[in-house]
Scaffold this motif. Structure first.
Motif, PDB file in Angstrom:
ATOM      1  N   LYS A  26       0.821  -1.211   0.000  1.00  0.00           N
ATOM      2  CA  LYS A  26       0.000   0.000   0.000  1.00  0.00           C
ATOM      3  C   LYS A  26       0.858   1.266   0.000  1.00  0.00           C
ATOM      4  CE  LYS A  26      -3.889  -2.212   2.363  1.00  0.00           C
ATOM      5  NZ  LYS A  26      -4.751  -2.224   3.582  1.00  0.00           N
ATOM      6  N   ARG A  27       1.997   1.195   0.665  1.00  0.00           N
ATOM      7  CA  ARG A  27       2.864   2.367   0.776  1.00  0.00           C
ATOM      8  C   ARG A  27       4.064   2.322  -0.177  1.00  0.00           C
ATOM      9  NH1 ARG A  27       4.172   2.719   7.098  1.00  0.00           N
ATOM     10  NH2 ARG A  27       4.112   0.439   6.888  1.00  0.00           N
ATOM     11  N   GLY A  28       4.196   1.258  -0.954  1.00  0.00           N
ATOM     12  CA  GLY A  28       5.333   1.146  -1.860  1.00  0.00           C
ATOM     13  C   GLY A  28       5.197  -0.049  -2.780  1.00  0.00           C
ATOM     14  N   LYS A  29       6.274  -0.388  -3.500  1.00  0.00           N
ATOM     15  CA  LYS A  29       6.242  -1.458  -4.503  1.00  0.00           C
ATOM     16  C   LYS A  29       7.372  -2.470  -4.335  1.00  0.00           C
ATOM     17  CE  LYS A  29       3.988   1.351  -8.053  1.00  0.00           C
ATOM     18  NZ  LYS A  29       4.046   1.825  -9.470  1.00  0.00           N
ATOM     19  N   PRO A  30       7.472  -3.150  -3.179  1.00  0.00           N
ATOM     20  CA  PRO A  30       6.762  -2.853  -1.936  1.00  0.00           C
ATOM     21  C   PRO A  30       7.473  -1.777  -1.127  1.00  0.00           C
ATOM     22  CG  PRO A  30       8.094  -4.798  -1.629  1.00  0.00           C
ATOM     23  CD  PRO A  30       8.288  -4.375  -3.069  1.00  0.00           C
ATOM     24  N   TYR A  31       6.842  -1.403  -0.042  1.00  0.00           N
ATOM     25  CA  TYR A  31       7.345  -0.367   0.852  1.00  0.00           C
ATOM     26  C   TYR A  31       8.641  -0.802   1.531  1.00  0.00           C
ATOM     27  CZ  TYR A  31       7.336   2.526   5.145  1.00  0.00           C
ATOM     28  OH  TYR A  31       7.659   3.356   6.179  1.00  0.00           O
ATOM     29  N   THR A  32       9.566   0.147   1.710  1.00  0.00           N
ATOM     30  CA  THR A  32      10.805  -0.095   2.438  1.00  0.00           C
ATOM     31  C   THR A  32      10.613   0.362   3.885  1.00  0.00           C
ATOM     32  OG1 THR A  32      12.132   0.250   0.446  1.00  0.00           O
ATOM     33  CG2 THR A  32      13.268   0.395   2.556  1.00  0.00           C
ATOM     34  N   PHE A  33      10.776  -0.565   4.819  1.00  0.00           N
ATOM     35  CA  PHE A  33      10.474  -0.264   6.219  1.00  0.00           C
ATOM     36  C   PHE A  33      11.494   0.680   6.841  1.00  0.00           C
ATOM     37  CE2 PHE A  33       8.247  -4.340   5.598  1.00  0.00           C
ATOM     38  CZ  PHE A  33       6.973  -3.917   5.929  1.00  0.00           C
ATOM     39  N   ARG A  34      10.981   1.459   7.810  1.00  0.00           N
ATOM     40  CA  ARG A  34      11.772   2.486   8.481  1.00  0.00           C
ATOM     41  C   ARG A  34      11.668   2.324  10.000  1.00  0.00           C
ATOM     42  NH1 ARG A  34      10.061   3.874   3.621  1.00  0.00           N
ATOM     43  NH2 ARG A  34      11.108   5.482   2.374  1.00  0.00           N
ATOM     44  N   THR A  35      12.457   3.116  10.702  1.00  0.00           N
ATOM     45  CA  THR A  35      12.514   3.044  12.162  1.00  0.00           C
ATOM     46  C   THR A  35      11.132   3.174  12.793  1.00  0.00           C
ATOM     47  OG1 THR A  35      14.737   4.008  12.105  1.00  0.00           O
ATOM     48  CG2 THR A  35      13.561   4.059  14.211  1.00  0.00           C
ATOM     49  N   ALA A  36      10.310   4.047  12.251  1.00  0.00           N
ATOM     50  CA  ALA A  36       8.978   4.286  12.814  1.00  0.00           C
ATOM     51  C   ALA A  36       8.071   3.062  12.713  1.00  0.00           C
ATOM     52  CB  ALA A  36       8.322   5.468  12.107  1.00  0.00           C
ATOM     53  N   ASP A  37       8.460   2.077  11.901  1.00  0.00           N
ATOM     54  CA  ASP A  37       7.631   0.886  11.695  1.00  0.00           C
ATOM     55  C   ASP A  37       7.983  -0.255  12.647  1.00  0.00           C
ATOM     56  OD1 ASP A  37       6.383   2.055   9.341  1.00  0.00           O
ATOM     57  OD2 ASP A  37       8.292   1.674   8.314  1.00  0.00           O
ATOM     58  N   PHE A  38       8.910  -0.024  13.566  1.00  0.00           N
ATOM     59  CA  PHE A  38       9.423  -1.113  14.406  1.00  0.00           C
ATOM     60  C   PHE A  38       8.321  -1.843  15.165  1.00  0.00           C
ATOM     61  CE2 PHE A  38      11.049  -2.591  18.549  1.00  0.00           C
ATOM     62  CZ  PHE A  38      11.927  -3.562  18.098  1.00  0.00           C
ATOM     63  N   ASP A  39       7.494  -1.122  15.898  1.00  0.00           N
ATOM     64  CA  ASP A  39       6.434  -1.775  16.688  1.00  0.00           C
ATOM     65  C   ASP A  39       5.458  -2.527  15.785  1.00  0.00           C
ATOM     66  OD1 ASP A  39       7.471  -0.881  19.067  1.00  0.00           O
ATOM     67  OD2 ASP A  39       6.193   0.897  19.179  1.00  0.00           O
ATOM     68  N   GLU A  40       5.148  -1.926  14.666  1.00  0.00           N
ATOM     69  CA  GLU A  40       4.248  -2.571  13.704  1.00  0.00           C
ATOM     70  C   GLU A  40       4.826  -3.903  13.235  1.00  0.00           C
ATOM     71  OE1 GLU A  40       2.718  -1.678   9.127  1.00  0.00           O
ATOM     72  OE2 GLU A  40       3.412  -0.023  10.401  1.00  0.00           O
ATOM     73  N   LEU A  41       6.114  -3.944  12.992  1.00  0.00           N
ATOM     74  CA  LEU A  41       6.770  -5.150  12.507  1.00  0.00           C
ATOM     75  C   LEU A  41       6.808  -6.249  13.560  1.00  0.00           C
ATOM     76  CD1 LEU A  41       9.715  -3.448  10.601  1.00  0.00           C
ATOM     77  CD2 LEU A  41       7.935  -4.857   9.547  1.00  0.00           C
ATOM     78  N   ILE A  42       7.262  -5.920  14.752  1.00  0.00           N
ATOM     79  CA  ILE A  42       7.433  -6.974  15.755  1.00  0.00           C
ATOM     80  C   ILE A  42       6.102  -7.460  16.316  1.00  0.00           C
ATOM     81  CG2 ILE A  42       9.741  -6.196  16.383  1.00  0.00           C
ATOM     82  CD1 ILE A  42       8.517  -4.984  18.929  1.00  0.00           C
ATOM     83  N   ASN A  43       5.034  -6.687  16.125  1.00  0.00           N
ATOM     84  CA  ASN A  43       3.702  -7.113  16.574  1.00  0.00           C
ATOM     85  C   ASN A  43       2.874  -7.723  15.448  1.00  0.00           C
ATOM     86  OD1 ASN A  43       3.952  -6.239  19.315  1.00  0.00           O
ATOM     87  ND2 ASN A  43       3.657  -4.124  18.647  1.00  0.00           N
ATOM     88  N   SER A  44       3.500  -7.961  14.313  1.00  0.00           N
ATOM     89  CA  SER A  44       2.778  -8.453  13.132  1.00  0.00           C
ATOM     90  C   SER A  44       2.466  -9.935  13.181  1.00  0.00           C
ATOM     91  CB  SER A  44       3.603  -8.170  11.873  1.00  0.00           C
ATOM     92  OG  SER A  44       4.795  -8.955  11.882  1.00  0.00           O
ATOM     93  N   ASN A  45       3.107 -10.669  14.076  1.00  0.00           N
ATOM     94  CA  ASN A  45       2.959 -12.130  14.146  1.00  0.00           C
ATOM     95  C   ASN A  45       3.496 -12.817  12.896  1.00  0.00           C
ATOM     96  OD1 ASN A  45       2.207 -14.440  15.622  1.00  0.00           O
ATOM     97  ND2 ASN A  45       0.316 -14.627  14.439  1.00  0.00           N
ATOM     98  N   CYS A  46       4.363 -12.137  12.169  1.00  0.00           N
ATOM     99  CA  CYS A  46       4.983 -12.730  10.981  1.00  0.00           C
ATOM    100  C   CYS A  46       6.418 -13.127  11.304  1.00  0.00           C
ATOM    101  CB  CYS A  46       4.959 -11.737   9.821  1.00  0.00           C
ATOM    102  SG  CYS A  46       3.296 -11.451   9.168  1.00  0.00           S
ATOM    103  N   PHE A  47       6.966 -13.965  10.459  1.00  0.00           N
ATOM    104  CA  PHE A  47       8.329 -14.455  10.672  1.00  0.00           C
ATOM    105  C   PHE A  47       9.377 -13.655   9.899  1.00  0.00           C
ATOM    106  CE2 PHE A  47       6.554 -18.965  11.555  1.00  0.00           C
ATOM    107  CZ  PHE A  47       6.148 -18.557  12.816  1.00  0.00           C
ATOM    108  N   PHE A  48       8.967 -13.114   8.756  1.00  0.00           N
ATOM    109  CA  PHE A  48       9.887 -12.323   7.931  1.00  0.00           C
ATOM    110  C   PHE A  48       9.191 -11.063   7.450  1.00  0.00           C
ATOM    111  CE2 PHE A  48      11.783 -16.518   7.530  1.00  0.00           C
ATOM    112  CZ  PHE A  48      13.136 -16.233   7.673  1.00  0.00           C
ATOM    113  N   ALA A  49       9.982 -10.024   7.269  1.00  0.00           N
ATOM    114  CA  ALA A  49       9.470  -8.786   6.674  1.00  0.00           C
ATOM    115  C   ALA A  49      10.377  -8.416   5.512  1.00  0.00           C
ATOM    116  CB  ALA A  49       9.435  -7.656   7.695  1.00  0.00           C
ATOM    117  N   ARG A  50       9.787  -7.824   4.494  1.00  0.00           N
ATOM    118  CA  ARG A  50      10.551  -7.288   3.378  1.00  0.00           C
ATOM    119  C   ARG A  50       9.804  -6.072   2.840  1.00  0.00           C
ATOM    120  NH1 ARG A  50       9.970  -8.115  -1.931  1.00  0.00           N
ATOM    121  NH2 ARG A  50      12.219  -8.319  -2.119  1.00  0.00           N
ATOM    122  N   LYS A  51      10.551  -5.014   2.480  1.00  0.00           N
ATOM    123  CA  LYS A  51      11.975  -5.085   2.303  1.00  0.00           C
ATOM    124  C   LYS A  51      12.662  -4.001   3.123  1.00  0.00           C
ATOM    125  CE  LYS A  51      11.667  -2.180  -1.799  1.00  0.00           C
ATOM    126  NZ  LYS A  51      12.048  -1.985  -3.195  1.00  0.00           N
TER     127      LYS A  51
END
Length: 302
Positions: A252-277
């Motif tokens: 939604k935010r990119g092709k795909p979106y590149t994660f940033r510092t502000a996304d940390f909580d969102e990432l670790i609370n996602s219940n996923c095993f991997f994130a990209r990119k």
């Protein structure tokens, strides 16, 4: 049974090193493809990054966006790993992914779901029409589509559009000779040994169908599985359900979106095993934050 990590890497040595350290585990073997365009890659350094896993380097290909070389790269890694051993799961990831949890958590999860295939499907009508065009026409000269040379890209774009227009005028349809249904999804998958060997048994067919297609790395596994008995083992068939395949990917935010510092909580609370990119040019700190978080979890300090 061990797990095999099949990693396609083309740049970002800093992220790749962090990734390897977090999946370094005696229960894993690592198969690494280093793009042929990656000059001066330090093989000796990366051989010594992992201490517990076995690490193997595959033959190097010149992988280009949108071309059959992307499929070929995946097949090379699958062949390499499956000939070397029999694994509970094969995880296809890129060199700019980051793990979001520990190997203990991952292995426990996949042990509980043994036999399930973690494959994403995109069944939106608009996406399906785009998918059909990827195979319906001959997509030629795609190797130059992402050239660093602007002149080459413009010339390629013009030739590419003219070729497609001519094919539409003459009603070219490569699908006439295909007797199975095409499906699309993310090329980042976690699949069983049985499915890997089934895919490899169709390697000649894969080449014949997809060699002149566009971005078919998002098609060939989904299509093979959809038209086989393995489809009943797919963990989720919902549109864009990346959480079901334990990947966190934001289109939604990119092709795909590149994660940033502000996304940390969102990432670790996602219940996923991997994130990209991720990208050190965009935000290096988020890579370090995730690395430190997972290492603390591994050491029981979380």
């Amino acid at each position: 049974m061990k797990h095999a990590y099949l990693i396609m890497a083309h740049n970002e040595p800093y992220i790749l090193e962090k990734l390897l350290r977090l999946i370094d585990d005696e229960r894993n073997d690592i198969y690494l493809h280093i793009d042929k365009k990656w000059k001066n890659f330090d093989f000796e350094k990366f051989k010594n990054v992992v201490r517990k896993s076995n690490i193997y380097f595959s033959d190097r290909l010149d992988v280009r966006w949108g071309t059959y070389s992307q499929i070929k790269c995946e097949l090379v890694l699958m062949n390499f790993a499956s000939q070397n051993d029999k694994y509970a799961y094969y995880h296809v990831i890129s060199g700019i992914d980051m793990p979001l949890t520990t190997q203990d958590v991952m292995h426990e999860f996949f042990d509980k779901h043994q036999g399930k295939e973690f494959i994403n499907y995109d069944n939106h009508k608009e996406a399906f029409l785009d998918t059909i065009d990827r195979i319906k026409y001959y997509h030629i000269f795609t190797k130059n589509g992402h050239s660093n040379n602007k002149v080459v890209r413009r010339i390629w774009g013009l030739i590419y559009r003219v070729c497609l227009k001519i094919q539409r005028i003459f009603k070219v349809n490569r699908l006439k000779n295909i007797d199975f249904e095409i499906r699309k999804g993310a090329n980042w998958i976690s699949i069983t040994d049985e499915l890997v060997r089934f895919i490899l048994s169709k390697e000649d067919e894969i080449y014949d169908v997809y060699k002149n297609s566009l971005c078919a790395d998002e098609l060939f596994v989904q299509t093979i599985v959809y038209n086989s008995d393995f489809y009943k083992n797919v963990i989720s068939k919902k549109d864009d359900d990346y959480s079901a395949i334990k990947r966190y990917i934001d289109w939604k935010r990119g092709k795909p979106y590149t994660f940033r510092t502000a996304d940390f909580d969102e990432l670790i609370n996602s219940n996923c095993f991997f994130a990209r990119k991720f990208s050190t040019k965009v935000d290096k700190k988020i890579v370090d934050m995730i690395y430190d978080y997972v290492r603390n979890e591994m050491n029981g300090k979380g």
